[in-house]
Design a protein around this motif. Sequence first.
Motif, PDB file in Angstrom:
ATOM      1  N   LEU A 150       1.285  -0.901  -0.072  1.00  0.00           N
ATOM      2  CA  LEU A 150      -0.219  -0.211  -0.144  1.00  0.00           C
ATOM      3  C   LEU A 150       1.036   1.420  -0.037  1.00  0.00           C
ATOM      4  O   LEU A 150       2.276   1.675   0.351  1.00  0.00           O
ATOM      5  CB  LEU A 150      -0.779  -0.028   1.223  1.00  0.00           C
ATOM      6  N   PRO A 151       0.141   2.454  -0.334  1.00  0.00           N
ATOM      7  CA  PRO A 151       1.429   3.224  -0.231  1.00  0.00           C
ATOM      8  C   PRO A 151       1.099   4.151   0.850  1.00  0.00           C
ATOM      9  O   PRO A 151       0.954   3.453   1.807  1.00  0.00           O
ATOM     10  CB  PRO A 151       0.083   4.762  -0.970  1.00  0.00           C
ATOM     11  N   GLU A 152       2.096   5.183   1.150  1.00  0.00           N
ATOM     12  CA  GLU A 152       2.606   4.927   2.755  1.00  0.00           C
ATOM     13  C   GLU A 152       1.574   6.064   3.566  1.00  0.00           C
ATOM     14  O   GLU A 152       1.189   5.860   4.637  1.00  0.00           O
ATOM     15  CB  GLU A 152       3.186   6.407   3.416  1.00  0.00           C
ATOM     16  N   GLU A 153       0.348   6.406   2.691  1.00  0.00           N
ATOM     17  CA  GLU A 153      -1.138   7.167   3.416  1.00  0.00           C
ATOM     18  C   GLU A 153      -2.306   6.287   2.725  1.00  0.00           C
ATOM     19  O   GLU A 153      -2.625   6.534   1.753  1.00  0.00           O
ATOM     20  CB  GLU A 153      -1.319   8.294   3.209  1.00  0.00           C
ATOM     21  N   GLN A 154      -3.298   5.522   3.342  1.00  0.00           N
ATOM     22  CA  GLN A 154      -3.969   4.574   2.857  1.00  0.00           C
ATOM     23  C   GLN A 154      -5.406   4.906   3.498  1.00  0.00           C
ATOM     24  O   GLN A 154      -5.666   4.583   4.682  1.00  0.00           O
ATOM     25  CB  GLN A 154      -3.756   3.209   2.551  1.00  0.00           C
TER      26      GLN A 154
END
Length: 238
Positions: free
Chosen positions: A95-99
Amino acid sequence: MSHTLFIADLHLCTEEPAITASFLHFLRREAQHADALYILGDLFEAWIGDDDPNPLHAEVVTALRQLSIPCYFIHGNRDFLVGKRFARAAGMTLLPEEQVLELYGRRVLIMHGDTLCTDDVDYQRYRQKVQQRWLQTVFLALPLFGRQRIARKMRNGSKQANRNKDLSIMDVNPQAVVDAMSRHRVPYLIHGHTHRPAVHPLEINDQPAERLVLGAWHEGGSMIKVGPDKIALIFFPF
């Protein structure tokens, strides 16, 4: 009952076999009953490339692969080089660093948490440098023994630097938390990194909110369980 689990900051390494054993037990006994498992970074103490033949990595791959539920991973500051090869072998989704997640009628923002520690200016400079793709490509192209030597030097330097820092600057910046939650329009934030497990009541845009912080797996483990009725931070012994 339906629920989703979150863990972070296990810092798995060959020098701490008890933590690895507890993680494998957690996967077999606890995680299998969840709807999904999210690992929010620093699963490993260090990561120098998916080609590292460390037997610990193969053991973790096998255990994660045997999960019957979806498993998701956000990179931490220790294992930001975990790549697609390892994730594919383990059956994890990167996943990206913020989800933002929609869980049982709640909007929840998840991240590792190091980007919130904006008062630690030296660390943020370091992070910006090592996150550069060209530098990562150069590092991963080095021979394995060279990467191992660099990783040891960086870990020792990081420990020394942290010993000389005021503890307060290594925690999250309150305004950075508000900014992140406001930007994503969420009433819940779950993260790790700080090794300061707690549930913090907040007010975001005049609405009640919560920041939930996972603990590191040292003497025992911690997880956050999100279900239809409540969100709980849970500690358990090894």
